[in-house]
Design a protein around this motif. Structure first.
Motif, PDB file in Angstrom:
ATOM      1  N   ASP A 169       1.408   6.910  -6.704  1.00 51.71           N
ATOM      2  CA  ASP A 169       0.335   7.843  -7.060  1.00 51.71           C
ATOM      3  C   ASP A 169       0.762   9.294  -6.834  1.00 51.71           C
ATOM      4  O   ASP A 169       0.469  10.178  -7.654  1.00 51.71           O
ATOM      5  N   ASP A 206       0.825  -1.217   0.000  1.00 55.42           N
ATOM      6  CA  ASP A 206       0.000   0.000   0.000  1.00 55.42           C
ATOM      7  C   ASP A 206       0.852   1.258   0.000  1.00 55.42           C
ATOM      8  O   ASP A 206       0.532   2.246  -0.667  1.00 55.42           O
ATOM      9  N   GLN A 228      -9.479   3.552 -10.200  1.00 49.56           N
ATOM     10  CA  GLN A 228      -8.776   4.525  -9.366  1.00 49.56           C
ATOM     11  C   GLN A 228      -7.265   4.498  -9.609  1.00 49.56           C
ATOM     12  O   GLN A 228      -6.611   5.549  -9.638  1.00 49.56           O
ATOM     13  N   GLU A 229      -6.703   3.303  -9.786  1.00 45.54           N
ATOM     14  CA  GLU A 229      -5.267   3.229 -10.050  1.00 45.54           C
ATOM     15  C   GLU A 229      -4.930   3.789 -11.432  1.00 45.54           C
ATOM     16  O   GLU A 229      -3.884   4.430 -11.607  1.00 45.54           O
ATOM     17  N   GLY A 232       1.366   1.188 -12.746  1.00 50.49           N
ATOM     18  CA  GLY A 232       0.400   1.391 -11.676  1.00 50.49           C
ATOM     19  C   GLY A 232      -0.465   0.168 -11.418  1.00 50.49           C
ATOM     20  O   GLY A 232      -0.819  -0.126 -10.270  1.00 50.49           O
ATOM     21  N   LEU A 233      -0.814  -0.580 -12.457  1.00 51.60           N
ATOM     22  CA  LEU A 233      -1.638  -1.772 -12.279  1.00 51.60           C
ATOM     23  C   LEU A 233      -0.848  -2.941 -11.694  1.00 51.60           C
ATOM     24  O   LEU A 233      -1.430  -3.805 -11.026  1.00 51.60           O
ATOM     25  N   ASP A 284     -11.170  -0.420  -8.036  1.00 47.59           N
ATOM     26  CA  ASP A 284      -9.748  -0.242  -7.719  1.00 47.59           C
ATOM     27  C   ASP A 284      -8.931  -0.010  -8.986  1.00 47.59           C
ATOM     28  O   ASP A 284      -8.012   0.824  -9.002  1.00 47.59           O
ATOM     29  N   ARG A 318       2.163   1.861  -3.451  1.00 51.99           N
ATOM     30  CA  ARG A 318       1.119   2.393  -4.336  1.00 51.99           C
ATOM     31  C   ARG A 318       0.847   3.865  -4.056  1.00 51.99           C
ATOM     32  O   ARG A 318       0.695   4.668  -4.983  1.00 51.99           O
ATOM     33  N   GLY A 377      -1.521  -4.430  -5.915  1.00 47.57           N
ATOM     34  CA  GLY A 377      -2.433  -3.695  -6.776  1.00 47.57           C
ATOM     35  C   GLY A 377      -3.534  -4.582  -7.332  1.00 47.57           C
ATOM     36  O   GLY A 377      -3.830  -5.671  -6.818  1.00 47.57           O
TER      37      GLY A 377
END
Length: 306
Positions: free
Chosen positions: A123, A116, A201-202, A262-263, A198, A119, A268
Motif C-alpha cells: 500500500d 499484514d 480498502q485494498e 493488491g487483492l 476490506d 500488505r 488479503g
C-alpha cells in the motif's frame, strides 16, 4: 651618710623592686629577670585594664552569632534548592520512563503477521507512485498556467479537468476506463460486510479511482468515501442503507495489474474469503463502466467559501 645612701647618690636607700637602668631612651633592660616592654604596653592584652575585656568578648560572641545565623540561612537556602532539584529530577525520570514504555509497547508492527506487513508495504509503495504522478501533473499544470497568453485557456482547462475528477471521486459523475470486476461467491459462510470493506480498502490502496457494488438483483450502489457496509438478513448486505442480495460484484476503474496484486497478497481479501469457504473471482476489463451515482447530501450549515 651611710654606704646605702652613697650608692644611690640621692641620700635615699636604693629601692627593693626592679627599675629601668640608666641609659638612652628605648634601650632594653639588660637584666634577665626584667619584664618585657611589650607586656607593659597599653595595647597588649596584659597592659589593658580588666574592664576592657568584657566589650571585646561580647563583640566576639556577637560576631560568632552572626556567622552562625548566616551559615544556618545558607543551609536553609541550599536545602530548598536541593529539594526542588530532586523533585525536578524525579519528574524527568518518570517522564522518560513513561516515554520509553510507550515507545516499546506501542509498536503494532512488531506483532503484525508477515502477510499484514507485506500488505502495508504494498500500500505504501502504491501511494508513493500515485503521489509522484500527482506531483508531476501539478508541476505541468503550473508551467502551463505561467506560460503567458496560454495561461487563461490552460487555467480553464485545468479547472474543468479538476471538476470532472472531483465529480468522479464524489460519485456525482459516471466514469469508464480500464479496471476489474471482482465477484464474491459465498461458501459455508456468507460474505460478510467486513470482507467487502476490506476489498474496498485494498482496491483504494492499489489506486482505484471509481467503484460501485452490484447485487444479484442488478441493483448497484456507488462507493464513495462515506459509504458504509452492514450485514443484512440471509446473507444480504446493506450498503448506504440500501439492501443488496448476493452474489456481490465490485466494478472498479484503475490499473488492473496493480489492483489484482493488491487483492491477492498473502492474508488479503482472496485468502480471507477462501478461509471462510468462499471464492473471489477477479476479471480484467478493458472498459469498466461505473454508472451508479451517489446523491450528494444536502448541506444545512456548511457554505462554500471563495
Amino acid at each position: 651618710m651611710t654606704d646605702e645612701h652613697t650608692e644611690t647618690g640621692t641620700g635615699w636607700p636604693q629601692p627593693a623592686g626592679p627599675v629601668r637602668p640608666d641609659g638612652p631612651a628605648g634601650e632594653p633592660d639588660p637584666r634577665p629577670e626584667a619584664p618585657d616592654p611589650d607586656e607593659l604596653s597599653p595595647l597588649s592584652p596584659q597592659g589593658r585594664p580588666p574592664e576592657d575585656d568584657a566589650p571585646a568578648n561580647g563583640g566576639d560572641e556577637s560576631a560568632a552569632g552572626s556567622f552562625a545565623a548566616a551559615v544556618a540561612a545558607g543551609w536553609r537556602r541550599f536545602g530548598s534548592a536541593t529539594v526542588m532539584i530532586s523533585v525536578l529530577l524525579v519528574l524527568l525520570g518518570f517522564t522518560l520512563a513513561v516515554q520509553l514504555k510507550t515507545t516499546s509497547t506501542d509498536s503494532s508492527l512488531a506483532a503484525a503477521r508477515q502477510e499484514d506487513l507485506v500488505r502495508i508495504l504494498y500500500d505504501l509503495e502504491a501511494r508513493d507512485v500515485r503521489l509522484r504522478q500527482d506531483i508531476s501533473a501539478l508541476e505541468e499544470s503550473q508551467r502551463q498556467l505561467r506560460s503567458g497568453e496560454q495561461g487563461r485557456q490552460a487555467a480553464l482547462q485545468e479547472a474543468t479537468r479538476r471538476a470532472d475528477e472531483l465529480g468522479i471521486l464524489a460519485g456525482t459523475l459516471p466514469a469508464r476506463g480500464p479496471g476489474l470486476a471482482v465477484r464474491f461467491q459465498a461458501g459455508a459462510k456468507p460474505i460478510s460486510a467486513i470482507r467487502v470493506l476490506d476489498a474496498v480498502q485494498e482496491l483504494r490502496g492499489a489506486g482505484a479511482e471509481a467503484m460501485q457494488i452490484s447485487g444479484g438483483d442488478r441493483a448497484s450502489v456507488r462507493i464513495v468515501a462515506s459509504t458504509y457496509f452492514l450485514d443484512g438478513e440471509n446473507g444480504s448486505l446493506i450498503v448506504d442503507g440500501r439492501p443488496l442480495s448476493g452474489p456481490f460484484t465490485i466494478t472498479v476503474i484503475g490499473d488492473p495489474a496493480t489492483m489484482r496484486t493488491g487483492l491477492n497478497i498473502p492474508g488479503g481479501v482472496v485468502a480471507s474469503v477462501a478461509q471462510d469457504g468462499g471464492n473471489v473471482i477477479v476479471e480484467d476489463r478493458e472498459v469498466a463502466e461505473v454508472s451508479a451515482l451517489h446523491v450528494p447530501r444536502t448541506l444545512e450549515h456548511a457554505r462554500p467559501v471563495g
